[in-house]
Design a protein around this motif. Structure first.
Motif, PDB file in Angstrom:
ATOM      1  N   VAL A  81      31.198   5.592   8.020  1.00 44.43           N
ATOM      2  CA  VAL A  81      30.319   6.241   7.049  1.00 44.43           C
ATOM      3  C   VAL A  81      29.813   5.181   6.082  1.00 44.43           C
ATOM      4  O   VAL A  81      30.604   4.420   5.504  1.00 44.43           O
ATOM      5  N   ALA A  82      28.483   5.114   5.900  1.00 44.20           N
ATOM      6  CA  ALA A  82      27.886   4.130   4.988  1.00 44.20           C
ATOM      7  C   ALA A  82      27.887   4.668   3.567  1.00 44.20           C
ATOM      8  O   ALA A  82      27.633   5.858   3.338  1.00 44.20           O
ATOM      9  N   SER A  83      28.144   3.766   2.605  1.00 48.42           N
ATOM     10  CA  SER A  83      28.115   4.139   1.191  1.00 48.42           C
ATOM     11  C   SER A  83      27.734   2.907   0.378  1.00 48.42           C
ATOM     12  O   SER A  83      28.593   2.125  -0.015  1.00 48.42           O
ATOM     13  N   GLY A  84      26.429   2.728   0.145  1.00 44.69           N
ATOM     14  CA  GLY A  84      25.959   1.561  -0.576  1.00 44.69           C
ATOM     15  C   GLY A  84      26.313   0.291   0.171  1.00 44.69           C
ATOM     16  O   GLY A  84      26.090   0.182   1.393  1.00 44.69           O
ATOM     17  N   THR A  93      42.729   3.950   6.338  1.00 40.65           N
ATOM     18  CA  THR A  93      41.457   4.113   5.647  1.00 40.65           C
ATOM     19  C   THR A  93      41.017   2.719   5.200  1.00 40.65           C
ATOM     20  O   THR A  93      41.746   2.042   4.475  1.00 40.65           O
ATOM     21  N   LEU A 133      29.174  -0.684   0.992  1.00 42.71           N
ATOM     22  CA  LEU A 133      30.428  -0.498   1.714  1.00 42.71           C
ATOM     23  C   LEU A 133      30.238   0.383   2.942  1.00 42.71           C
ATOM     24  O   LEU A 133      29.304   1.190   3.021  1.00 42.71           O
ATOM     25  N   ARG A 134      31.166   0.219   3.884  1.00 42.13           N
ATOM     26  CA  ARG A 134      31.291   1.113   5.028  1.00 42.13           C
ATOM     27  C   ARG A 134      32.720   1.642   5.020  1.00 42.13           C
ATOM     28  O   ARG A 134      33.673   0.871   4.890  1.00 42.13           O
ATOM     29  N   LEU A 135      32.853   2.954   5.161  1.00 45.63           N
ATOM     30  CA  LEU A 135      34.172   3.587   5.197  1.00 45.63           C
ATOM     31  C   LEU A 135      34.555   3.832   6.644  1.00 45.63           C
ATOM     32  O   LEU A 135      33.832   4.502   7.384  1.00 45.63           O
ATOM     33  N   ARG A 181      37.801   0.192   3.739  1.00 43.46           N
ATOM     34  CA  ARG A 181      36.471  -0.024   3.165  1.00 43.46           C
ATOM     35  C   ARG A 181      36.046  -1.454   3.467  1.00 43.46           C
ATOM     36  O   ARG A 181      36.778  -2.405   3.143  1.00 43.46           O
ATOM     37  N   HIS A 199      33.154  -4.367   2.930  1.00 39.82           N
ATOM     38  CA  HIS A 199      31.928  -4.840   2.284  1.00 39.82           C
ATOM     39  C   HIS A 199      31.048  -5.411   3.389  1.00 39.82           C
ATOM     40  O   HIS A 199      31.325  -6.473   3.942  1.00 39.82           O
TER      41      HIS A 199
END
Length: 633
Positions: free
Chosen positions: A183-186, A201, A188-190, A203, A205
């Motif tokens: 999942v992309a978030s700015g 889990t 970061l990728r989760l 994260r 960069h």
């Protein structure tokens, strides 16, 4: 002694750490050449280390090389490192290649190594960085007691391969594993999944500057291993490592929380000894060189053992496969070209009324923290381990240093002035001097608070010593000195000062010596920077506990070492009670060097007993003065 292994270093960017490591590991390893594309800086490095420079493998005689360190980007990084590794393996040269390497290339090189009867290994580097190494060791002890129930982690994309390596080492296994969706978030990728059977889990960069791949990471490796008893966290690749026990309050018979009990007295979170974050300079000056030395030492041992490279690399193959799967799920990183980061320091983030302790090399604790028990966190060396000093030093001083110092000062005019002792420690030599010269006054300087506390207690107990010995806290070389002194004792101190400070100290002491006075100097038995593997130097039983003194060190510049001392206390059944560590720097000196820099005649004296450290006496030439008529007297 084993025949030295001859080493060729290929690449001079990160390869500079390998050049230094090979030099540090002499005589087990010997540098025989540098291979690079032939830039001016690379040729200068080869000249500095006194070895040939090669700009092509064609000029390298494989019969003159045992190990090649390939510190050149591999295919996945756009470099020719793997092609170079294959060519060296085909010539019968053992190859240690710097990460990252694609899974298929890794397997291909391992098969080639087996075929040619040589070793091949990819150095993932970061597992050897001291805080990470201690994190992995602590994780092993933790998983022997508790089951890991989650991993919460973060990593920049450009060091994702070593992240997998470190995580697998900490968990004790990589299998079973899986990588779920991303999942992309700015920036970061989760990522979720499983490693070693533990839910993960992660994260990532996921940004990269193509022109500057080594910079602009928003964070480095962060790994939290969760158990029902608490969480072990590697807060950053370069430290600290934190243990956070689970906050738990019992309930009484009525079901109400009970806010008492011994379990509530433990810190809410505490750093693991030896893992505190130092300065950023410390990363390049100490942590990374130390890590490369460890990797080289391990690889050299594998070469000497003749391991099957393919069989011993199954963990590495799995780590590479997981990294490849992560990379495939993540896709190409976003391209960024940011400016250099702005400089925000700790003082910018605290209340104006709060005191800020800036980090120094060795990492000082912020104001208000509990008193550190690890010397890497301590403001002043020696204080963390002062309570143990006499356990190791008392016997040596009584039979070696003290008799030698007393003999060296025999015949001084004790009425002409006091003897100044610089670095009096806990007072072992101080008391021996006072007993040997009943009329002598002594000015004992000891800057370390912990050592001075023991010194003061020792002197205070004896009315005679209390009358004749003055204790001062000023450090050398700018301590306050009497106008005249009959002698000076500088035992185990000179190496803590750089050359300008030492020269100033010798001059100030010599200027105050009365005729017949002398300066006694004791050094460590280390005359050049070298690697000292952790070694137990002594042990002693006190009551129902055993105290062990461990010592190690590594070069920290051309004429300086970083030395580590650790005391381990255990119960009668071997259960660890506590561990206290300290570190300090020591300039490697010889008595001849002391004589040269001081300009004073020096006489060697043999310490009492055998195997003691070097001891010498500086005896200034008597100054000639003239009377009012110009007559020498």
């Amino acid at each position: 002694m084993s025949t030295p292994l001859r080493v060729l270093v290929c690449g001079t960017n990160f390869g500079r750490f390998y050049l230094r490591a090979v030099a540090d590991l002499a005589p087990d390893l010997v540098l025989v050449g540098v291979l690079s594309r032939g830039g001016t800086a690379s040729r200068a490095l080869a000249d500095e280390y006194g070895v040939p420079h090669h700009d092509s493998l064609d000029t390298v005689d494989a019969d003159e090389i045992d190990i090649a360190c390939v510190v050149v980007g591999s295919t996945i990084s756009g470099g020719a490192g793997t092609d170079l590794a294959r060519a060296l393996l085909a010539r019968g040269v053992h190859v240690l290649q710097e990460h990252p390497v694609h899974h298929d290339e890794l397997v291909d090189c391992l098969r080639a190594a087996r075929h040619h009867g040589v070793q091949y290994r990819v150095n993932a580097h970061y597992r050897h960085v001291e805080p990470v190494r201690r994190f992995i060791a602590a994780a092993a002890r933790l998983r022997a007691r508790e089951k890991f129930v989650f991993v919460d982690a973060a990593s920049p994309v450009h060091v994702l391969h070593p992240f997998v390596d470190v995580l697998g080492a900490a968990l004790g296994s990589l299998r079973p594993w899986r990588v779920d969706e991303v999942v992309a978030s700015g920036p970061l990728r989760l990522v979720t999944g499983q490693v070693g059977g533990v839910p993960l889990t992660l994260r990532v960069h996921h940004e990269l500057d193509p022109a500057d791949r080594d910079n602009h990471a928003l964070f480095w490796h962060r790994i939290s291993l969760g158990t029902r008893a608490g969480v072990l966290t590697l807060a950053d690749t370069h430290g600290p490592v934190l243990w956070t026990p689970t906050l738990h309050a019992d309930r009484d018979a009525a079901g109400r929380l009970v806010f008492t009990g011994e379990q509530l007295d433990q810190p809410g979170s505490a750093p693991l000894p030896g893992t505190a974050a130092g300065t950023q300079r410390d990363v390049f000056d100490r942590l990374w060189p130390q890590a490369v030395r460890r990797a080289l030492r391990e690889f050299a041992a594998a070469v000497r053992r003749g391991d099957d490279p393919l069989r011993t690399a199954q963990f590495d193959i799995t780590a590479c496969r997981i990294w490849s799967q992560l990379a495939a799920r993540l896709g190409p990183p976003d391209v960024v070209r940011p400016a250099a980061p702005s400089q925000v320091v700790l003082a910018d983030l605290v209340e104006p009324t709060e005191e800020v302790v800036e980090p120094t090399e060795g990492a000082a604790e912020p104001t208000g923290a509990a008193e550190p028990t690890d010397g890497s966190d301590a403001v002043e060396p020696y204080s963390p381990t002062a309570e143990f000093f006499d356990l190791a030093a008392a016997a040596h001083v009584a039979t070696g240093s003290a008799p030698a110092v007393v003999a060296a000062l025999a015949g001084i005019d004790t009425a002409a002035g006091p003897v100044v002792e610089i670095g009096a420690g806990t007072g072992l030599v101080t008391v021996a001097l006072a007993r040997a010269f009943p009329d002598l006054e002594i000015v004992a300087h000891e800057p370390a608070t912990g050592m001075r506390a023991v010194l003061t207690s020792r002197i205070y107990r004896d009315p005679d010593l209390r009358r004749r010995i003055t204790i001062c806290a000023e450090p050398a070389p700018d301590l306050e000195l009497p106008d005249t002194i009959s002698g000076a004792v500088v035992c185990g101190v000179a190496g803590h000062l750089d050359r300008p400070d030492r020269v100033r100290l010798w001059r100030r002491l010599a200027e105050r010596l009365t005729p017949g006075g002398r300066i006694v100097v004791e050094l460590m038995s280390i005359d050049r920077p070298l690697v000292l593997d952790p070694t137990r130097l002594s042990h002693v039983d006190v009551g129902g506990q055993r105290y062990e003194w461990w010592f190690s060190g590594e070069p920290d510049g051309p004429d300086r070492m970083r030395l580590h001392t650790t005391w381990r206390v255990s119960a009668e059944d071997g259960t660890a009670v506590r561990e206290v560590a300290d570190h300090y720097h020591w300039y490697t000196l010889t008595l001849a060097g002391i004589a040269a820099e001081s300009g004073l005649p020096l006489h060697d004296i043999a310490p009492a007993g055998t195997g003691g450290p070097p001891i010498g006496v500086l005896v200034p030439t008597p100054r000639t003065t003239t009377d009012q008529e110009g007559t020498p007297r």
